[in-house]
Enzyme design. Structure first.
Site, short mmCIF file in Angstrom:
data_model
loop_
_atom_site.label_atom_id
_atom_site.label_comp_id
_atom_site.label_asym_id
_atom_site.label_seq_id
_atom_site.Cartn_x
_atom_site.Cartn_y
_atom_site.Cartn_z
N CYS A 2 0.85 -1.20 0.00
CA CYS A 2 0.00 0.00 0.00
C CYS A 2 0.88 1.25 0.00
CB CYS A 2 -0.93 0.10 1.20
SG CYS A 2 -2.02 -1.30 1.39
N ARG A 27 3.13 0.22 -5.36
CA ARG A 27 2.99 -0.39 -4.02
C ARG A 27 1.65 -1.10 -3.85
NH1 ARG A 27 6.78 1.52 -0.48
NH2 ARG A 27 5.54 0.67 1.22
N TRP A 84 -3.02 -2.41 -1.63
CA TRP A 84 -2.69 -3.79 -1.99
C TRP A 84 -3.30 -4.61 -0.88
CZ3 TRP A 84 0.36 -7.91 -0.12
CH2 TRP A 84 0.66 -8.90 -1.07
N ASN A 108 -0.82 1.85 5.89
CA ASN A 108 -0.06 0.83 5.19
C ASN A 108 0.54 -0.09 6.25
OD1 ASN A 108 1.78 -0.63 3.62
ND2 ASN A 108 3.33 0.97 3.78
N GLY A 109 0.32 -1.39 6.13
CA GLY A 109 0.86 -2.33 7.12
C GLY A 109 -0.23 -3.26 7.60
N GLU A 507 18.02 -15.54 -11.93
CA GLU A 507 17.43 -14.22 -12.13
C GLU A 507 16.66 -14.16 -13.45
OE1 GLU A 507 16.74 -11.90 -10.33
OE2 GLU A 507 16.53 -10.12 -11.55
N LYS A 511 12.72 -13.23 -13.67
CA LYS A 511 12.19 -12.11 -14.47
C LYS A 511 11.08 -12.60 -15.39
CE LYS A 511 13.25 -9.41 -12.74
NZ LYS A 511 14.11 -9.29 -11.61
N GLU A 514 7.88 -13.42 -13.42
CA GLU A 514 7.24 -12.26 -12.81
C GLU A 514 6.37 -11.48 -13.77
OE1 GLU A 514 10.80 -10.14 -11.20
OE2 GLU A 514 9.46 -9.81 -9.50
N HIS A 530 20.34 -34.54 -12.70
CA HIS A 530 19.69 -35.05 -11.48
C HIS A 530 18.19 -34.82 -11.49
CE1 HIS A 530 23.63 -35.87 -9.84
NE2 HIS A 530 24.00 -34.66 -10.25
N LYS A 629 5.96 -4.06 -5.27
CA LYS A 629 7.38 -3.75 -5.36
C LYS A 629 8.10 -4.05 -4.05
CE LYS A 629 11.08 -1.87 -7.18
NZ LYS A 629 11.79 -2.75 -8.10
#
Ligand code: AGP
Length: 634
Positions: A2, A27, A84, A108-109, A507, A511, A514, A530, A629
């Site tokens: 948020c 956010r 969010w 926010n939280g 990475e 990417k 995501e 394996h 983010k």
């Protein structure tokens, strides 16, 4: 998660708040809302409350913007929120601000102890409009005012003494239209000041169009904002938060001047922030390196790290803690620290480390790697390690954020604001920071000679130019993304690498997942036999990171194994490569570079391919579904 904003001044505040929220939309984008005070209709004195308008909309910020354009709101003080969802679905009633009586709150939280107070308040006849934890705070403040708290600041303190958890909160009241009260505990909150105005926000970019003088509030701070004036106090709650026992001490928090320009936080003509940030990497890297490399001495300037020669000698072990992309840069960092500073190094996911009985303490140097400096798991893990006696160093991008504040020393990446949810420039600048730290430690521990250091640093300063060369070839990445990932309707991809190319494979896979929502796995190429080899078929693209280093022969064999099973290979190789290029379906070349520095270059084609695959698929590149983010909750 948020984002919150606040403004108090002489200007009409709705557009200022919406503009601030736009910079914070990364956010959260489930819903957004504003609460605006119009003092022209009543100044709160003599029982004349100001008009308080609340407008909320589900979905992206554009919905709220449309609503405000259709029905403009007068008023020069207000707060805003982009959500969010954590507690309660993304609906209009759950959107902030929450209005109870004369009070509106954005938060926010997560307020952890919201269930009991909610039950108790409902038992007292209080009605709740939403499913959120935040509404509790609005009720508690309203109750304190009804019980005779002399002002909004005191009522908020009394209310916050009864809640537990993480919050950044902003509160306004009809009775005090010239005040915004803000408070912070574990969630980020900054205050911007100028001569006759005051601002609040979850993050600096939201304020840069108006001021560069920023106060970074600390956990436990509560502040009363008035035009051009900020009064900060430290709220210390004693006990478990269930009672109202607390103490308050005035504190001075001086503004810091931030040198990011507002345009640095804009898209500058690129279609997406992510693409802009990919192309910014050479410049960002220069900023990370700038002023820190002493080429002639083969050394690094890093006073803020706070590691003396004795400290460096005394390190018995390095533990790197991070999440997501930062965890991948930390893996490369571990390899460099072991190779250059010759000290045992482990790298761990902070979310795992914090919940096991990790043995860490004196003699350990814990390096927290975090773009935001606010990731909840990383913050909790490093606090624990610090408590157990480890020395703590932060590698972060956001100056003054929570992790650097708890650390004994910090090494900032200075990459500028990263807005795209998928991290790119912060990854490569973290690599640079970790390599420089390895060199710094190696020089102090006597494990890295001056000549070798001069050589390595000389090559590091050339990396930005080499990155520019790679980025010029972005069209090839776009074509391969179209041919191999989109046109073929690939569902799964495998990324392989060895040594320093292993974190790059991880990475690259992260990417792609995501932003394009394609399933992708990053694997150490030596592990292929394996298990993952069973997946190879003509449909699945295998992306192989194979620069010219000591692992080349081995990874060339892996490529043969994939081809023997009719797998499709996209290879990232060093220019002039003669072996893998012969058998791979697609080849992306990077310029020759010292083996230690290959990650800076090999990651770029992978970032670009993911970007183009996502853009071709039409996903929301900068705000991918379900992601935020900064993960400030567990
Ligand atoms: C990166 O693309 C991700 N969005 C995510 O994995 C991120 O790296 C992670 O959440 C850690 O964030 P931090 O670096 O701010 O701590």
């Amino acid at each position: 998660m948020c984002g919150i904003v606040g403004y108090l001044g002489a200007r009409t505040c709705a557009p200022i708040l919406i503009d601030g929220l736009r910079k914070l939309e990364y956010r959260g984008y489930d819903a957004a809302g504003l609460a605006i005070l119009d003092a022209s209709s009543g100044n709160g004195v003599n029982g004349e409350p100001a008009r308080l308008s609340v407008v909320r909309a589900v979905g992206k910020l554009s919905k709220l913007d449309d609503a405000v354009r259709d029905k403009p709101i007068a008023g020069t003080a207000g707060i805003g929120h982009t959500r969010w969802a954590t507690h309660g679905r993304p609906t209009e009633v759950n959107a902030h601000p929450h209005l109870v009586g004369d009070v509106a709150v954005v938060h926010n939280g997560i307020l952890e102890n919201h269930v009991e107070p909610r039950r108790a308040l409902m038992g007292d006849g209080r009605k709740f409009a939403s499913e959120t934890d935040t509404e509790i705070a609005a009720h508690l403040i309203d109750i304190e005012l009804a019980n005779g708290a002399p002002n909004l600041l005191t009522a908020t303190k009394l209310a916050l003494a009864r809640v537990r958890g993480a919050y950044a909160i902003a509160v306004v009241s009809r009775k005090e239209p010239d005040v915004i009260v803000v408070a912070k505990s574990f969630s980020p909150l900054v205050v911007g000041v100028s001569d006759d105005e005051v601002f609040a926000a979850s993050d600096v970019p939201a304020l840069l169009a108006h001021t560069r003088d920023i106060i970074f509030l600390e956990d436990g701070d509560i502040a009363e904002l008035r035009r051009g004036k900020v009064k900060v106090e430290r709220l210390l709650v004693h006990g478990d938060g269930a009672t109202e026992r607390f103490s308050v001490t005035p504190v001075v928090r001086k503004p810091k001047r931030i040198d990011w320009s507002p345009t640095q936080a804009e898209k500058q003509g690129y279609k997406h922030f992510m693409l802009k940030e990919i192309h910014e990497q050479p410049m960002a890297l220069e900023q990370t390196i700038r002023g820190r490399v002493l080429l002639e001495e083969g050394d690094i300037v890093a006073g803020e790290v706070g590691l003396s020669e004795d400290d460096a000698q005394a390190i018995k072990r390095v533990v790197l803690l991070a999440c997501g992309t930062s965890h991948h840069s930390a893996i490369a960092g571990r390899n460099w620290i072991e190779a250059i500073a010759k000290v045992p190094a482990n790298v761990e996911l902070a979310s795992e480390f914090r919940y096991r009985e990790a043995i860490v303490g004196e003699g350990d140097l814990v390096i927290a790697v975090s773009q935001s400096g606010e990731t909840a798991d990383t913050l909790a893990a490093v606090k624990d390690a610090k408590k157990k006696g480890a020395k703590l160093l932060a590698v972060a991008n956001v100056v003054g954020s929570a992790i650097p504040r708890v650390a004994h020393g910090s090494f900032y990446t200075h990459a500028g604001p990263e807005i795209g949810v998928a991290s790119t420039k912060c990854f490569t600048t973290q690599l640079a920071a970790l390599l420089m730290l390895a060199i710094y430690m190696g020089r102090r521990r006597g494990t890295l000679g001056r000549e070798r250091a001069i050589d390595l640093l000389g090559r590091l300063v050339e990396v930005p130019a080499l990155m520019r060369e790679v980025l010029e070839g972005s069209e090839a990445c776009s074509k391969i993304a179209r041919r191999q990932l989109v046109a073929t309707e690939a569902k799964d991809c495998l990324f392989l690498g060895r040594g320093l190319s292993y974190p790059i494979a991880l990475e690259g896979a992260l990417k792609l997942k995501e932003i394009s929502y394609l399933h992708a796995e990053g694997y150490a190429a030596g592990e292929m036999k394996h298990g993952p080899i069973a997946l190879i078929d003509p449909q699945m693209p295998v992306i192989v990171v194979a620069p010219n280093d000591v692992h080349y022969e081995k990874i060339a064999s892996n490529v043969q194994e994939v081809r023997a099973r009719e797998g499709r290979v996209i290879a990232v190789v060093t220019r002039g490569d003669a072996t893998i290029s012969q058998v791979a379906q697609e080849v992306l070349e990077v310029p020759p570079v010292d083996a230690e520095l290959t990650p800076f270059l090999t990651v770029l084609p992978l970032q670009l391919m993911s970007y183009y695959a996502a853009d071709l698929k039409g996903t929301d590149v900068d705000q991918p579904r379900n992601l935020a983010k900064t993960v400030t909750v567990e």
